[in-house]
Enzyme design. Structure first.
Site, PDB file in Angstrom:
ATOM      1  N   CYS A 174      -4.029 -17.593   4.544  1.00  0.00           N
ATOM      2  CA  CYS A 174      -4.318 -16.818   5.759  1.00  0.00           C
ATOM      3  C   CYS A 174      -3.039 -16.113   6.223  1.00  0.00           C
ATOM      4  O   CYS A 174      -3.029 -14.905   6.429  1.00  0.00           O
ATOM      5  CB  CYS A 174      -4.864 -17.724   6.847  1.00  0.00           C
ATOM      6  SG  CYS A 174      -6.448 -18.476   6.424  1.00  0.00           S
ATOM      7  N   SER A 195      -6.215 -13.402   8.516  1.00  0.00           N
ATOM      8  CA  SER A 195      -7.315 -14.021   9.255  1.00  0.00           C
ATOM      9  C   SER A 195      -6.715 -15.085  10.148  1.00  0.00           C
ATOM     10  O   SER A 195      -5.928 -15.914   9.683  1.00  0.00           O
ATOM     11  CB  SER A 195      -8.318 -14.642   8.279  1.00  0.00           C
ATOM     12  OG  SER A 195      -9.305 -15.393   8.965  1.00  0.00           O
ATOM     13  N   ASP A 197      -7.388 -18.008  13.025  1.00  0.00           N
ATOM     14  CA  ASP A 197      -8.077 -18.942  13.909  1.00  0.00           C
ATOM     15  C   ASP A 197      -7.149 -19.152  15.108  1.00  0.00           C
ATOM     16  O   ASP A 197      -6.190 -19.924  15.046  1.00  0.00           O
ATOM     17  CB  ASP A 197      -8.334 -20.247  13.150  1.00  0.00           C
ATOM     18  CG  ASP A 197      -9.076 -21.298  13.966  1.00  0.00           C
ATOM     19  OD1 ASP A 197      -8.979 -21.275  15.210  1.00  0.00           O
ATOM     20  OD2 ASP A 197      -9.736 -22.162  13.369  1.00  0.00           O
TER      21      ASP A 197
END
Length: 300
Positions: A174, A195, A197
């Site tokens: 990520c 990406s 989170d």
């Protein structure tokens, strides 16, 4: 006070107010904004959140697992009571199991069980990802050599995204790339995240790369400068929204707390000599005050 908390809460508020709800492979919808950017000046502040507790020991050890031990073996972390990669560990028989949203025969995303075979040689690892890539290409060693011997080099890049190894990686990186430079005796870096989170990953990741910068700078006889952080797809999963609203409430009602000071053992002059035992003895936070834990679920 903590500038990092202010910047982080601004992103969280933006996602909740302006983000778009989307389907993704995990089966848990997320609310996202397409891009975001932060800048940290490590001479002014070591970035670790105060509106919730972030565990520096676990963050440091995961970073050292990747860039110092250069390992993809989850047991290395487990022996040190770090469990953050357990859900992505390949089992004894060489399989990884999960439930994800995948296209059916008509191209429609449906929830399906994933039972992917990697091979017994990858048992207890995350496949050809993260530390595997760093080790294969000796990325940390090459970066340190350039910082020390060719500080003018404009090709100081570590990229964990290697197309030849994506199919055999459980989770392609990520945080996938970092670019480094030396300017006026300071080590700076720019980190790219494909990406993000925001509740779970971002607080750990920012602290880890700030720590990596500080460790490399100390090892190379430099000061730490800036960290720029670029995000593609900054998201909050829908089952994390209540936790983020609690964190925003803490910030709005209590403000942020003073940023702590990072202590690195000044005797360590070699990145590969920083202690990576369970106790991570060469890394400490001084005066770290926080508002307590917030539990967020993981989506695979």
């Amino acid at each position: 006070m903590s500038q990092w908390d202010k910047d982080y809460i601004e992103l969280c508020k933006t996602i909740i107010a302006d983000g778009r709800r989307v389907v993704n492979r995990t089966g848990v919808d997320s609310v996202k904004v397409p891009a975001w950017h932060f800048r940290f000046d490590l001479e002014k502040e070591f970035p670790i959140l105060t509106t919730k507790q972030v565990f520096i020991r676990q963050a440091a050890l995961e970073m050292l697992w990747i860039y110092q031990a250069q390992s993809n073996d989850v047991r290395w972390l487990q022996k040190r009571d770090v469990k953050i990669w357990n859900e992505w560990e390949i089992d004894d028989e060489g399989y990884w199991n999960a439930t994800q949203m995948l296209p059916d025969e008509n191209g429609v995303l449906t929830k399906q069980s994933v039972h992917k075979f990697f091979g017994k040689e990858y048992a207890h690892t995350i496949g050809t990802a993260y530390g595997y890539i760093v080790n294969k290409f000796q990325m940390t060693q090459n970066l340190i050599d350039k910082i020390k011997n060719h500080p003018e080099d404009r090709r100081m890049i570590m990229t964990l995204w290697q197309n030849d190894y994506l199919d055999t990686a459980v989770l392609p990186s990520c945080v996938w790339s970092s670019e480094w430079d030396v300017t006026d005796g300071k080590l700076n870096c720019w980190v790219h995240q494909r990406s993000c989170d925001v509740p779970l990953g971002l607080p750990f990741n920012v602290t880890q790369y700030a720590l990596l910068n500080r460790m490399l700078a100390q090892s190379c006889g430099l000061k730490s400068g800036t960290v720029d952080w670029s995000i593609k797809d900054a998201h909050i999963y829908v089952n994390q929204i209540d936790g983020i609203k609690e964190q925003i409430k803490r910030f709005d009602e209590q403000g942020d707390l003073p940023a702590p000071e990072l202590w690195l053992n000044p005797e360590v002059k070699d990145f590969f000599e920083f202690d990576n035992s369970r106790d991570c003895k060469d890394v400490k936070l001084i005066n770290y005050k926080h508002m307590g834990k917030i539990a967020f679920p993981i989506s695979q």
